[in-house]
Design a protein around this motif. Structure first.
Motif, short mmCIF file in Angstrom:
data_model
loop_
_atom_site.label_atom_id
_atom_site.label_comp_id
_atom_site.label_asym_id
_atom_site.label_seq_id
_atom_site.Cartn_x
_atom_site.Cartn_y
_atom_site.Cartn_z
N THR A 102 94.63 38.04 12.76
CA THR A 102 93.45 38.18 13.61
C THR A 102 92.19 37.55 13.05
O THR A 102 92.04 37.40 11.83
N ASP A 103 91.26 37.23 13.95
CA ASP A 103 89.93 36.75 13.56
C ASP A 103 89.11 37.86 12.92
O ASP A 103 88.09 37.60 12.27
N PHE A 104 89.54 39.12 13.06
CA PHE A 104 88.79 40.23 12.48
C PHE A 104 88.93 40.33 10.96
O PHE A 104 88.39 41.27 10.36
N VAL A 105 89.64 39.40 10.34
CA VAL A 105 89.64 39.36 8.87
C VAL A 105 88.32 38.77 8.37
O VAL A 105 88.05 38.79 7.17
N PHE A 106 87.48 38.25 9.28
CA PHE A 106 86.19 37.67 8.91
C PHE A 106 85.04 38.59 9.33
O PHE A 106 85.17 39.38 10.26
N ASP A 107 83.91 38.45 8.63
CA ASP A 107 82.77 39.32 8.93
C ASP A 107 81.86 38.76 10.02
O ASP A 107 80.93 39.45 10.47
N GLY A 108 82.07 37.52 10.44
CA GLY A 108 81.29 36.95 11.53
C GLY A 108 79.91 36.46 11.13
O GLY A 108 79.08 36.18 11.99
N GLU A 109 79.65 36.35 9.83
CA GLU A 109 78.34 35.92 9.37
C GLU A 109 78.20 34.41 9.23
O GLU A 109 77.10 33.90 8.99
N GLY A 124 86.03 46.22 9.19
CA GLY A 124 86.57 47.52 9.56
C GLY A 124 88.01 47.71 9.16
O GLY A 124 88.64 46.83 8.56
N ALA A 125 88.54 48.88 9.50
CA ALA A 125 89.89 49.26 9.09
C ALA A 125 90.95 48.34 9.68
O ALA A 125 91.91 47.97 8.99
N TYR A 126 90.79 47.99 10.95
CA TYR A 126 91.77 47.10 11.57
C TYR A 126 91.84 45.76 10.83
O TYR A 126 92.91 45.29 10.47
N GLY A 127 90.68 45.14 10.61
CA GLY A 127 90.65 43.87 9.90
C GLY A 127 91.20 43.98 8.50
O GLY A 127 91.92 43.09 8.03
N ARG A 128 90.89 45.06 7.81
CA ARG A 128 91.42 45.26 6.46
C ARG A 128 92.94 45.37 6.48
O ARG A 128 93.64 44.79 5.64
N SER A 129 93.46 46.09 7.46
CA SER A 129 94.92 46.26 7.53
C SER A 129 95.62 44.93 7.82
O SER A 129 96.68 44.65 7.26
N LYS A 130 95.02 44.11 8.66
CA LYS A 130 95.63 42.80 8.96
C LYS A 130 95.52 41.85 7.77
O LYS A 130 96.44 41.07 7.52
N PRO A 251 83.02 52.84 17.18
CA PRO A 251 83.40 53.29 15.84
C PRO A 251 83.59 52.13 14.86
O PRO A 251 83.26 52.26 13.68
N ALA A 252 84.12 51.00 15.33
CA ALA A 252 84.36 49.85 14.45
C ALA A 252 83.28 48.80 14.64
O ALA A 252 82.89 48.49 15.77
N ARG A 253 82.80 48.24 13.56
CA ARG A 253 81.89 47.10 13.62
C ARG A 253 82.68 45.85 14.00
O ARG A 253 83.78 45.62 13.50
N ARG A 254 82.12 45.05 14.89
CA ARG A 254 82.75 43.79 15.30
C ARG A 254 82.04 42.61 14.64
O ARG A 254 80.82 42.66 14.43
N PRO A 255 82.75 41.53 14.33
CA PRO A 255 82.08 40.33 13.82
C PRO A 255 81.13 39.77 14.86
O PRO A 255 81.44 39.74 16.05
N ALA A 256 79.96 39.32 14.42
CA ALA A 256 78.99 38.75 15.35
C ALA A 256 79.48 37.41 15.90
O ALA A 256 79.20 37.08 17.05
N CYS A 257 80.21 36.67 15.08
CA CYS A 257 80.73 35.37 15.53
C CYS A 257 82.05 35.11 14.81
O CYS A 257 82.05 34.80 13.61
N SER A 258 83.15 35.26 15.53
CA SER A 258 84.47 35.12 14.90
C SER A 258 85.24 33.92 15.46
O SER A 258 86.45 33.97 15.62
N VAL A 259 84.49 32.85 15.79
CA VAL A 259 85.13 31.64 16.30
C VAL A 259 85.99 31.01 15.20
O VAL A 259 85.55 30.87 14.05
N LEU A 260 87.21 30.62 15.56
CA LEU A 260 88.15 30.04 14.61
C LEU A 260 88.20 28.52 14.76
O LEU A 260 88.14 27.98 15.87
#
Length: 293
Positions: A102-109, A124-130, A251-260
């Motif tokens: 997933t793109d959620f492995v990044f912080d979006g900064e 967040g937890a989801y990104g950490r687990s992936k 509950p979960a923080r989302r990346p501000a910009c997670s373009v791949l």
């Protein structure tokens, strides 16, 4: 002898799309979680020992981003430990593995699209687990291929597009976050990329895949309203109002910009990029013609 491909997580939206696009010259075995739980190493060894697949396409995952904040142990069990068990079982039988992340492995900064070798920093937890799943897969099966994606939707299962269509049919207006940027990905497009990867057994490591273009969740919702109306899936187009993420806390923080960055994938998989809005239009037509079952 006809090559065999095993699809895990076959009951999810990606698993269903993989089955629809399965090449006719392959023997495809599709198992949902009830038939094969990737967190059970003994079951994995038994199934792979019996099937002896040439490839496994791993679409099995815990994907409830917000719920993962309170269920991180479960998310890790499926996304990290389960992925590692599957990779180890594939390595022991000489089976190729394509694993979805997933793109959620990044912080979006970052101010530009994330390359496959960019440093991950999940929020967040989801990104950490992936991310832990990626590491477990490559540790157990160094020749595995990992494909990161994001904002996946389909006519199957639950997703943003179908939620928006439901809310738009019920309400005159709705507010959608405008300061989180990414790229919507039709699960069928992702499935096409994964099948292309099976045809290229030398590919390994980390790749990125999504459709072309970028947008905010607000932009995506506006497009859903317009295309849904044009397709006859909505009787009217509701007002869609942009709001900052601070006004819609989750509950979960989302990346501000997670373009791949998908340049390498488009080149190596030999698939021409298609803009996300074109894909959205195609998915809505698919939903209109076939329903969501």
């Amino acid at each position: 002898m006809t090559p065999t491909v095993l699809i895990t997580g076959a009951g999810g939206q990606l698993g269903r799309e993989l089955q629809l696009l399965a090449p006719e010259d392959l023997r495809v075995v599709s198992l949902d979680r009830a038939a094969l739980d990737i967190t059970e190493p003994q079951d994995l060894r038994q199934v792979l020992g019996e099937l002896r697949p040439d490839w496994v396409l791993n679409a099995a995952a815990y994907t409830a981003v917000d719920r993962a904040e309170g269920e991180e142990a479960l998310a890790l069990r499926i996304n990290a430990e389960g992925a590692g068990h599957l990779a180890a079982a594939c390595a022991s039988t000489g089976t190729g593995l394509v694993h979805v992340s997933t793109d959620f492995v990044f912080d979006g900064e970052s101010g530009h699209p994330y390359a496959p070798d960019a440093a991950p920093a999940p929020l967040g937890a989801y990104g950490r687990s992936k991310l832990e799943g990626e590491r477990a897969v490559l540790a157990a099966h160094p020749r595995a291929l990992i494909v990161r994606t994001g904002w996946v939707y389909s006519r199957f299962g639950g997703n943003f597009v179908k939620t928006m269509l439901r809310l738009m049919a019920e309400r005159d207006s709705l507010a959608v976050v405008c300061d989180q940027i990414g790229t919507p990905t039709w699960a069928r497009s992702l499935a096409q990329a994964l099948w292309a990867a099976v045809d290229r057994p030398l590919l390994q490591g980390i790749y990125h895949w999504s459709d072309a273009g970028v947008c905010s969740w607000y932009d995506f919702a506006v497009a859903i309203a317009e295309e849904g109306l044009a397709a006859g899936l909505l009787a009217r187009s509701p007002e869609v109002r942009p709001i900052p993420g601070s006004e819609y806390p989750t509950p979960a923080r989302r990346p501000a910009c997670s373009v791949l960055d998908k340049q390498q994938s488009w080149r190596d998989l030999a698939i021409a990029p298609v803009h996300w809005r074109v894909q959205l239009r195609a998915m809505l037509q698919d939903l209109k013609e076939h329903g969501d079952g």
